[in-house]
Design an enzyme around this catalytic site. Structure first.
Site, PDB file in Angstrom:
ATOM      1  N   LYS A 115       0.831  -1.213   0.000  1.00  0.00           N
ATOM      2  CA  LYS A 115       0.000   0.000   0.000  1.00  0.00           C
ATOM      3  C   LYS A 115       0.860   1.255   0.000  1.00  0.00           C
ATOM      4  O   LYS A 115       0.534   2.255  -0.641  1.00  0.00           O
ATOM      5  CB  LYS A 115      -0.959   0.028   1.196  1.00  0.00           C
ATOM      6  CG  LYS A 115      -2.117  -0.963   1.069  1.00  0.00           C
ATOM      7  CD  LYS A 115      -3.225  -0.643   2.068  1.00  0.00           C
ATOM      8  CE  LYS A 115      -4.395  -1.608   1.922  1.00  0.00           C
ATOM      9  NZ  LYS A 115      -5.456  -1.344   2.895  1.00  0.00           N
ATOM     10  N   LYS A 198      -7.845  -9.214  -8.717  1.00  0.00           N
ATOM     11  CA  LYS A 198      -8.846  -9.456  -7.675  1.00  0.00           C
ATOM     12  C   LYS A 198      -9.950  -8.400  -7.744  1.00  0.00           C
ATOM     13  O   LYS A 198      -9.652  -7.221  -7.929  1.00  0.00           O
ATOM     14  CB  LYS A 198      -8.139  -9.400  -6.319  1.00  0.00           C
ATOM     15  CG  LYS A 198      -8.983  -9.820  -5.149  1.00  0.00           C
ATOM     16  CD  LYS A 198      -8.245  -9.598  -3.827  1.00  0.00           C
ATOM     17  CE  LYS A 198      -8.585  -8.247  -3.229  1.00  0.00           C
ATOM     18  NZ  LYS A 198      -9.293  -8.185  -1.977  1.00  0.00           N
ATOM     19  N   LYS A 201     -13.311  -3.417  -3.727  1.00  0.00           N
ATOM     20  CA  LYS A 201     -14.201  -2.276  -3.494  1.00  0.00           C
ATOM     21  C   LYS A 201     -13.595  -1.002  -4.044  1.00  0.00           C
ATOM     22  O   LYS A 201     -14.316  -0.105  -4.455  1.00  0.00           O
ATOM     23  CB  LYS A 201     -14.399  -2.063  -1.983  1.00  0.00           C
ATOM     24  CG  LYS A 201     -15.368  -2.975  -1.326  1.00  0.00           C
ATOM     25  CD  LYS A 201     -15.670  -2.430   0.067  1.00  0.00           C
ATOM     26  CE  LYS A 201     -15.252  -3.382   1.161  1.00  0.00           C
ATOM     27  NZ  LYS A 201     -13.940  -3.188   1.729  1.00  0.00           N
TER      28      LYS A 201
HETATM   29  P1  ATP Z   1     -10.492  -2.574  -0.488  1.00  0.00           P
HETATM   30  O1  ATP Z   1     -10.472  -2.375  -1.965  1.00  0.00           O
HETATM   31  O2  ATP Z   1     -11.014  -1.393   0.285  1.00  0.00           O
HETATM   32  O3  ATP Z   1      -9.225  -3.163   0.087  1.00  0.00           O
HETATM   33  P2  ATP Z   1     -11.755  -5.143  -0.746  1.00  0.00           P
HETATM   34  O4  ATP Z   1     -13.025  -5.222  -1.513  1.00  0.00           O
HETATM   35  O5  ATP Z   1     -10.508  -5.630  -1.414  1.00  0.00           O
HETATM   36  O6  ATP Z   1     -11.598  -3.661  -0.239  1.00  0.00           O
HETATM   37  P3  ATP Z   1     -11.431  -5.862   2.050  1.00  0.00           P
HETATM   38  O7  ATP Z   1     -12.218  -4.854   2.842  1.00  0.00           O
HETATM   39  O8  ATP Z   1      -9.949  -5.764   2.011  1.00  0.00           O
HETATM   40  O9  ATP Z   1     -12.027  -5.931   0.558  1.00  0.00           O
HETATM   41  O10 ATP Z   1     -11.783  -7.303   2.521  1.00  0.00           O
HETATM   42  C1  ATP Z   1     -12.966  -7.673   3.169  1.00  0.00           C
HETATM   43  C2  ATP Z   1     -13.133  -9.174   3.082  1.00  0.00           C
HETATM   44  O11 ATP Z   1     -13.565  -9.527   1.759  1.00  0.00           O
HETATM   45  C3  ATP Z   1     -11.850  -9.956   3.334  1.00  0.00           C
HETATM   46  O12 ATP Z   1     -12.179 -11.066   4.149  1.00  0.00           O
HETATM   47  C4  ATP Z   1     -11.396 -10.383   1.968  1.00  0.00           C
HETATM   48  O13 ATP Z   1     -10.683 -11.604   2.013  1.00  0.00           O
HETATM   49  C5  ATP Z   1     -12.707 -10.525   1.212  1.00  0.00           C
HETATM   50  N1  ATP Z   1     -12.526 -10.229  -0.215  1.00  0.00           N
HETATM   51  C6  ATP Z   1     -12.317  -9.011  -0.751  1.00  0.00           C
HETATM   52  N2  ATP Z   1     -12.225  -9.087  -2.086  1.00  0.00           N
HETATM   53  C7  ATP Z   1     -12.365 -10.400  -2.404  1.00  0.00           C
HETATM   54  C8  ATP Z   1     -12.357 -11.126  -3.635  1.00  0.00           C
HETATM   55  N3  ATP Z   1     -12.195 -10.515  -4.787  1.00  0.00           N
HETATM   56  N4  ATP Z   1     -12.554 -12.445  -3.591  1.00  0.00           N
HETATM   57  C9  ATP Z   1     -12.738 -13.079  -2.401  1.00  0.00           C
HETATM   58  N5  ATP Z   1     -12.746 -12.459  -1.219  1.00  0.00           N
HETATM   59  C10 ATP Z   1     -12.564 -11.134  -1.207  1.00  0.00           C
END
Ligand code: ATP
Ligand code: LTN
Length: 338
Positions: A115, A198, A201
């Protein structure tokens, strides 16, 4: 007193809506695990502050994230569902843990390195650096045994275990040493437009992101526009066919059918059939959840009542633990005025 193992997990309120990866990779599994565990689910708003957030949006995103936990089946009567900043003990314990964490140890955290590299190391905040000790505080305040997380968070749980052990040996038995339960790699969802990245959000473009709060027609359209390949065969092959494999993973999660069974059922059919089937399955599950989340958001007083009660339940566990920690490290107790 419940004898079920204590479970703790959380998600950042970093967007208005959760995406399909958060649902499959986290919520779906949390919902199952809350049945057999004494579960606590947190909306980690203090963690969200480790990267810049719009103050005008963050509070609403926090409410929306909580509403989606409930809409997806997290039961705020059985489990505890609360907002991290409502329980001050999280920041307070994080400070104590910062004092027993090595600078070198924290510098080795790969999420920080990734990050920080993205934003330029000079603009990364001390808060981002301390992200893992706040996460350790979340976990250790509740005598957590089970921590379900994605593979990327495993290193933070390892650090949490080290800190718990270190504190216990320096100051006396205080913390339970938790175990990470790594969510299935098969539950990882990729961006529909860029199926080797991946789904996230905070993706730069939302064309390939399926949001729980999207209107059903938008969801169906995004799925029908998913990138596939020039081949015609519906077969799971993450390397050669990432787009098709991603659609099969999503369908498998929403129908509970194993991927090989789905492959079999699509013999002789085309990508259009696959996409329609996936879109129907996702909409069938997400539409009622969306409706429920919007209903909860239309009555903010009721949602706040739920969050207020749940914060009290969390506080009742966290506060005595923090007081023990303060005593153990030698902080003077505040004299109560009479
Ligand atoms: P950000 O972009 O803000 O980091 P994110 O959508 O990647 O958000 P996180 O808030 O980091 O998600 O993760 C929340 C939960 O969702 C975690 O348990 C993570 O493992 C799961 N998760 C997030 N994205 C995925 C994905 N693409 N596939 C499976 N699990 C996911
Ligand atoms: N860092 C986690 C979110 C998180 C968490 C926690 C998960 C914050 N505190 C405690 C488990 C236990 C993430 O990014 N998914």
């Amino acid at each position: 007193m419940s004898t079920a193992p204590r479970l703790f997990s959380g998600m950042q309120p970093s967007a208005d809506s959760l995406q399909i990866g958060n649902y499959i990779g986290a919520l779906l599994q949390w919902r199952e695990m809350q049945v057999t565990n004494d579960a606590i689910f947190c909306v980690v708003d203090l963690h969200a502050l480790t990267v810049p957030q719009d103050p005008k949006l963050l509070a609403e995103q926090t409410r929306k994230t909580a509403a989606q936990y409930i809409a997806a089946g997290i039961d705020p009567e059985k489990s505890i569902l609360f907002v991290q900043s409502h329980v001050p003990a999280h920041s307070q314990l994080a400070w104590i843990l910062n004092t027993i964490t090595g600078f070198g140890e924290a510098s080795r955290m790969t999420q920080f390195k990734d990050k920080a590299a993205r934003s330029g190391t000079d603009s990364a905040s001390v808060g981002l650096f301390a992200y893992p000790t706040l996460m350790a505080a979340d976990i250790l305040l509740y005598d957590t045994v089970v921590v379900p997380v994605g593979d990327d968070q495993k290193q933070h749980v390892e650090l949490t275990r080290d800190l718990a052990g270190r504190f216990n040996s320096r100051f006396g038995e205080t913390f339970v040493v938790p175990e990470a339960v790594i969510m299935k790699e098969t539950a990882r969802i990729y961006d529909l437009q860029n199926p080797t990245a991946k789904m996230s959000k905070s993706a730069a473009s939302d064309a390939g992101v399926v949001w729980m709060l999207d209107e059903p027609a938008v969801t169906a359209k995004k799925i029908k526009s998913a990138v596939t390949d020039d081949d015609r065969e519906i077969r799971f092959d993450r390397g050669a066919k990432p787009g098709v494999s991603n659609l099969l993973t999503i369908l498998s999660a929403f129908t509970d059918e194993p991927v090989p069974v789905l492959e079999e059922s699509f013999v002789g059919k085309g990508y259009g059939d696959l996409k329609t089937t996936v879109a129907d399955a996702v909409v069938a599950t997400f539409e009622p959840m969306r409706t429920r989340a919007l209903e909860l958001l239309e009555d903010p007083a009721e949602l706040d009542r739920i969050l207020g009660n749940n914060a009290e339940r969390a506080l009742a566990i966290a506060q005595p633990k923090l007081e023990t920690v303060y005593d153990r490290v030698g902080l003077l107790r505040r004299p109560r005025s009479r």
